[in-house]
Write a protein that holds these residues in place. Structure first.
Motif, PDB file in Angstrom:
ATOM      1  N   SER A 137      -8.051   5.529 -11.867  1.00 13.85           N
ATOM      2  CA  SER A 137      -8.050   4.068 -11.993  1.00 13.85           C
ATOM      3  C   SER A 137      -9.461   3.518 -12.028  1.00 13.85           C
ATOM      4  CB  SER A 137      -7.248   3.428 -10.849  1.00 13.85           C
ATOM      5  OG  SER A 137      -7.794   3.782  -9.588  1.00 13.85           O
ATOM      6  N   ALA A 138     -10.376   4.094 -11.234  1.00 15.03           N
ATOM      7  CA  ALA A 138     -11.761   3.643 -11.246  1.00 15.03           C
ATOM      8  C   ALA A 138     -12.430   3.957 -12.579  1.00 15.03           C
ATOM      9  CB  ALA A 138     -12.541   4.298 -10.104  1.00 15.03           C
ATOM     10  N   THR A 139     -12.226   5.185 -13.065  1.00 18.57           N
ATOM     11  CA  THR A 139     -12.865   5.591 -14.317  1.00 18.57           C
ATOM     12  C   THR A 139     -12.358   4.763 -15.485  1.00 18.57           C
ATOM     13  OG1 THR A 139     -13.082   7.842 -13.488  1.00 18.57           O
ATOM     14  CG2 THR A 139     -13.291   7.527 -15.870  1.00 18.57           C
ATOM     15  N   LEU A 140     -11.041   4.661 -15.634  1.00 19.83           N
ATOM     16  CA  LEU A 140     -10.480   3.905 -16.747  1.00 19.83           C
ATOM     17  C   LEU A 140     -10.821   2.426 -16.649  1.00 19.83           C
ATOM     18  CD1 LEU A 140      -6.957   5.603 -17.014  1.00 19.83           C
ATOM     19  CD2 LEU A 140      -8.965   5.960 -18.474  1.00 19.83           C
ATOM     20  N   GLY A 141     -10.880   1.908 -15.431  1.00 23.41           N
ATOM     21  CA  GLY A 141     -11.251   0.512 -15.257  1.00 23.41           C
ATOM     22  C   GLY A 141     -12.676   0.235 -15.702  1.00 23.41           C
ATOM     23  N   MET A 142     -13.595   1.125 -15.340  1.00 27.46           N
ATOM     24  CA  MET A 142     -14.990   0.932 -15.739  1.00 27.46           C
ATOM     25  C   MET A 142     -15.174   1.138 -17.235  1.00 27.46           C
ATOM     26  SD  MET A 142     -17.144   2.422 -12.500  1.00 27.46           S
ATOM     27  CE  MET A 142     -16.211   3.924 -12.314  1.00 27.46           C
ATOM     28  N   VAL A 143     -14.452   2.107 -17.817  1.00 27.50           N
ATOM     29  CA  VAL A 143     -14.507   2.296 -19.265  1.00 27.50           C
ATOM     30  C   VAL A 143     -14.029   1.040 -19.978  1.00 27.50           C
ATOM     31  CG1 VAL A 143     -13.481   3.555 -21.196  1.00 27.50           C
ATOM     32  CG2 VAL A 143     -14.309   4.804 -19.202  1.00 27.50           C
ATOM     33  N   SER A 144     -12.939   0.456 -19.499  1.00 31.28           N
ATOM     34  CA  SER A 144     -12.409  -0.762 -20.120  1.00 31.28           C
ATOM     35  C   SER A 144     -13.391  -1.920 -20.013  1.00 31.28           C
ATOM     36  CB  SER A 144     -11.076  -1.151 -19.457  1.00 31.28           C
ATOM     37  OG  SER A 144     -10.106  -0.151 -19.648  1.00 31.28           O
TER      38      SER A 144
ATOM     39  N   VAL B 214      -6.946  -5.227 -14.102  1.00 27.63           N
ATOM     40  CA  VAL B 214      -5.758  -4.573 -13.537  1.00 27.63           C
ATOM     41  C   VAL B 214      -6.116  -3.221 -12.927  1.00 27.63           C
ATOM     42  CG1 VAL B 214      -3.513  -3.568 -14.095  1.00 27.63           C
ATOM     43  CG2 VAL B 214      -4.166  -5.779 -15.070  1.00 27.63           C
ATOM     44  N   LEU B 215      -6.873  -2.420 -13.660  1.00 27.03           N
ATOM     45  CA  LEU B 215      -7.197  -1.066 -13.201  1.00 27.03           C
ATOM     46  C   LEU B 215      -8.108  -1.077 -11.981  1.00 27.03           C
ATOM     47  CD1 LEU B 215      -7.699   0.572 -16.702  1.00 27.03           C
ATOM     48  CD2 LEU B 215      -5.987   1.260 -15.010  1.00 27.03           C
ATOM     49  N   LEU B 216      -9.131  -1.923 -11.985  1.00 27.81           N
ATOM     50  CA  LEU B 216     -10.039  -1.963 -10.844  1.00 27.81           C
ATOM     51  C   LEU B 216      -9.369  -2.568  -9.617  1.00 27.81           C
ATOM     52  CD1 LEU B 216     -13.362  -2.933 -12.658  1.00 27.81           C
ATOM     53  CD2 LEU B 216     -12.667  -0.688 -11.807  1.00 27.81           C
ATOM     54  N   SER B 217      -8.462  -3.523  -9.831  1.00 27.11           N
ATOM     55  CA  SER B 217      -7.679  -4.051  -8.701  1.00 27.11           C
ATOM     56  C   SER B 217      -6.774  -2.970  -8.131  1.00 27.11           C
ATOM     57  CB  SER B 217      -6.852  -5.261  -9.146  1.00 27.11           C
ATOM     58  OG  SER B 217      -7.676  -6.309  -9.604  1.00 27.11           O
TER      59      SER B 217
ATOM     60  N   GLU C 187      -7.288   2.714  -2.796  1.00 27.99           N
ATOM     61  CA  GLU C 187      -8.256   3.159  -1.794  1.00 27.99           C
ATOM     62  C   GLU C 187      -7.954   2.599  -0.411  1.00 27.99           C
ATOM     63  OE1 GLU C 187     -10.819   5.609  -2.921  1.00 27.99           O
ATOM     64  OE2 GLU C 187      -8.955   5.418  -4.076  1.00 27.99           O
ATOM     65  N   SER C 188      -7.359   1.419  -0.341  1.00 29.72           N
ATOM     66  CA  SER C 188      -7.038   0.830   0.956  1.00 29.72           C
ATOM     67  C   SER C 188      -5.810   1.475   1.600  1.00 29.72           C
ATOM     68  CB  SER C 188      -6.811  -0.686   0.799  1.00 29.72           C
ATOM     69  OG  SER C 188      -5.658  -0.945   0.018  1.00 29.72           O
ATOM     70  N   ARG C 189      -4.961   2.141   0.796  1.00 25.88           N
ATOM     71  CA  ARG C 189      -3.723   2.719   1.322  1.00 25.88           C
ATOM     72  C   ARG C 189      -3.756   4.239   1.447  1.00 25.88           C
ATOM     73  NH1 ARG C 189       0.950  -0.790  -1.920  1.00 25.88           N
ATOM     74  NH2 ARG C 189       0.337  -2.830  -1.084  1.00 25.88           N
ATOM     75  N   THR C 190      -4.664   4.879   0.722  1.00 24.20           N
ATOM     76  CA  THR C 190      -4.721   6.344   0.738  1.00 24.20           C
ATOM     77  C   THR C 190      -5.348   6.834   2.039  1.00 24.20           C
ATOM     78  OG1 THR C 190      -4.661   7.231  -1.487  1.00 24.20           O
ATOM     79  CG2 THR C 190      -6.492   7.838  -0.228  1.00 24.20           C
ATOM     80  N   THR C 191      -4.864   7.936   2.555  1.00 23.52           N
ATOM     81  CA  THR C 191      -5.379   8.435   3.835  1.00 23.52           C
ATOM     82  C   THR C 191      -6.793   8.999   3.711  1.00 23.52           C
ATOM     83  OG1 THR C 191      -4.277  10.553   3.396  1.00 23.52           O
ATOM     84  CG2 THR C 191      -3.087   8.943   4.739  1.00 23.52           C
ATOM     85  N   GLN C 192      -7.106   9.613   2.579  1.00 18.85           N
ATOM     86  CA  GLN C 192      -8.441  10.176   2.359  1.00 18.85           C
ATOM     87  C   GLN C 192      -8.945   9.750   0.984  1.00 18.85           C
ATOM     88  OE1 GLN C 192      -7.869  14.402   3.021  1.00 18.85           O
ATOM     89  NE2 GLN C 192      -8.479  14.206   5.155  1.00 18.85           N
ATOM     90  N   PRO C 193      -9.413   8.517   0.868  1.00 19.50           N
ATOM     91  CA  PRO C 193      -9.837   7.987  -0.429  1.00 19.50           C
ATOM     92  C   PRO C 193     -11.167   8.582  -0.874  1.00 19.50           C
ATOM     93  CG  PRO C 193     -10.332   6.410   1.289  1.00 19.50           C
ATOM     94  CD  PRO C 193      -9.573   7.537   1.950  1.00 19.50           C
TER      95      PRO C 193
END
Length: 498
Positions: free
Chosen positions: A216-223, A250-253, A259-265
């Motif tokens: 999501s981070a990569t595709l968001g930054m590419v967009s 959408v992707l960066l959000s 990242e806020s919900r994952t146990t090891q982001p």
């Protein structure tokens, strides 16, 4: 949020510390140099690449973007891989992948083959670069020894762009454009052979690979970057421009939610609670945005307006490279005495002066009278900043999050550079088009180019001023030497290491 793979066993590091620190640092610094200079080494070769592989002017820009976007977008995951699998084997894997991609790029016979190899180079660089940076903490003791190592690393990282231009000019003129890729192969193989012998490995921490966050981070930054590049060609109301920006939002959000919900982001959001660390990230993003943009246009100005050859243009940037190296060494040696903040403030003042100075360029400017002074001042400023920003970004970070911290710092640099270049190109294209309309029916393309370039440089001044604000009002002085963790964090780190 589900993640892809979990490792349940912690593998202790099997390594020797400090047997040959000079060779260890040489391997780490050369790895970073190889990755960094590949961002610019192809710049001078682009006309030859375009002719050989039949690129259009628009598609040619992706020879650069395919590398910088995959490199910047996957740095966070690269740092996390090093934490989980061990930094030394991760470094070797990244270097070998980078070397393979370079070989494929040199052998490319079609445009799509070169673009694919450039994207693969970016992946290899994203694995190797944050790991190399984190290995400094593994191989050098905290204090003056580590500060000096950071100084060498920062000098290499800062000067790599200019070295790439010089080396690219030489290889293109004396051999072929293909050698800007082939040159990485023997270097990469040598690094992969030396790393197991001289690099101290890190402890391996069990954890998850956060692929949803990385994607999501990569595709968001590419967009986001594509949206700015598209706007430069097709305008802000173009359908694909708007779609790209919407997708980026959408992707960066989604990335922040994951990242806020994952146990090891891959990006522990708690790292942003430290105002010094957050300020250093914003500073790096803004300064990279200014530096990449100025670098991009100045190489064209020197060749197209001043008439320098590729090799002569490369040599024209050597004073700036020397300024970065000298300033970085001074800043590294004085960290214990003065701390990070004074060098951050001084550095941002100098880069702002340099950025403002290049806005005064015109079609009649000379190299000595118009280019040399501002680029040297800009280089001195960047050299002052690199080491303090790096040390501040990793100060107090637990060992198992060092890869994420360094990956985030490198990501802000690459993403800042990509975004900054895209924004400056957008301003340049608009200003150049308007100037050509004003000059109708007798347009002067050179004068229009310089007008567009200096208009873009005013945006670069804005980026450097924002970095200055971060240094003055956000980053706070530290009572302890820069780079040393506070007592509580030091105890925590010691317990985890044991």
């Amino acid at each position: 949020m589900a993640t892809s793979k979990t490792l349940t066993r912690s593998v202790p590091a099997q390594a020797r510390r400090g047997q040959h620190p000079g060779i260890s640092l040489a391997v780490i610094a050369t790895t970073q140099l190889m990755v960094v200079l590949d961002i610019t080494i192809v710049n001078i070769a682009l006309p030859h690449i375009s002719t050989a592989l039949h690129f259009t002017p628009t598609s040619l820009s992706w020879v650069l973007n395919a590398y910088t976007l995959t490199f910047g977008g996957l740095l966070l995951l690269g740092g996390r891989i090093g934490d989980i699998l061990g930094r030394r084997p991760t470094l070797i894997t990244g270097v070998l992948l980078f070397s393979l991609a370079s070989l494929l790029g040199g052998l490319a016979t079609a445009s799509w083959m070169l673009l694919a190899s450039r994207a693969l180079q970016g992946i290899g660089g994203a694995i190797a670069s944050p790991t190399a940076f984190a290995l400094i903490a593994t191989n050098f003791k905290e204090g003056p020894e580590r500060n000096r190592a950071f100084g060498v690393y920062a000098a290499v990282a800062g000067a790599g762009g200019a070295i790439g231009l010089l080396l690219g000019g030489m290889l293109t003129s004396w051999l072929s454009w293909r050698w800007v890729f082939f040159v990485n192969v023997p270097i990469g193989l040598a690094l992969a052979a030396l790393a197991p012998l001289y690099i101290n490995d890190s402890e391996r921490h069990p954890g998850h690979f956060d692929l949803p966050g990385a994607l999501s981070a990569t595709l968001g930054m590419v967009s986001l970057v594509y949206g700015f590049i598209r706007a430069a060609d097709s305008g802000w109301t173009d359908t694909w421009t708007l779609v790209s920006f919407a997708a980026a939002i959408v992707l960066l959000s989604s990335f922040l939610v994951i990242e806020s919900r994952t146990t090891q982001p891959i990006t522990p959001l708690k790292m942003f609670r430290n105002r010094n660390r957050s300020g250093s990230y914003v500073m790096m993003l803004c300064l990279a945005a200014a530096m990449f943009g100025i670098f991009f246009f100045m190489t064209q100005f020197i060749q197209d307006i001043l008439g320098f050859s590729p090799i002569k243009a490369g040599f024209a940037f050597l004073p700036m490279s020397a300024a970065i190296i000298v300033a970085a060494q001074i800043a590294a040696r004085q960290q214990t005495k003065w701390g990070a903040r004074p060098f951050m403030i001084l550095g941002t003042v100098l880069v702002t002066v340099g950025a403002f100075w290049v806005t005064r360029l015109d079609i009649h400017s000379s190299y000595v009278g118009g280019v040399l002074g501002p680029t040297v001042i800009f280089g001195l400023g960047m050299g002052c900043i690199f080491v303090p920003v790096m040390l501040t970004a990793v100060s107090g970070v637990a060992p198992h999050e060092a890869g994420a911290a360094t990956g985030l710092l490198n990501t802000t640099q690459q993403v800042g550079g990509s975004l900054g270049l895209a924004i400056l190109v957008t301003v340049f294209a608009t200003a150049e088009r308007n100037q050509l309309k004003v000059q109708h029916p007798h347009p002067d393309p050179n004068q229009a180019f310089v007008h567009g370039m200096t208009s873009a440089f005013w945006v670069a001044v804005g980026f450097t001023l924002l970095a200055f604000v971060m240094a003055v009002f956000v980053v706070r002085p530290q009572a302890r030497p820069s780079g040393a963790p506070p007592p509580a964090e030091a105890k925590e780190a010691t317990a985890e290491e044991s």
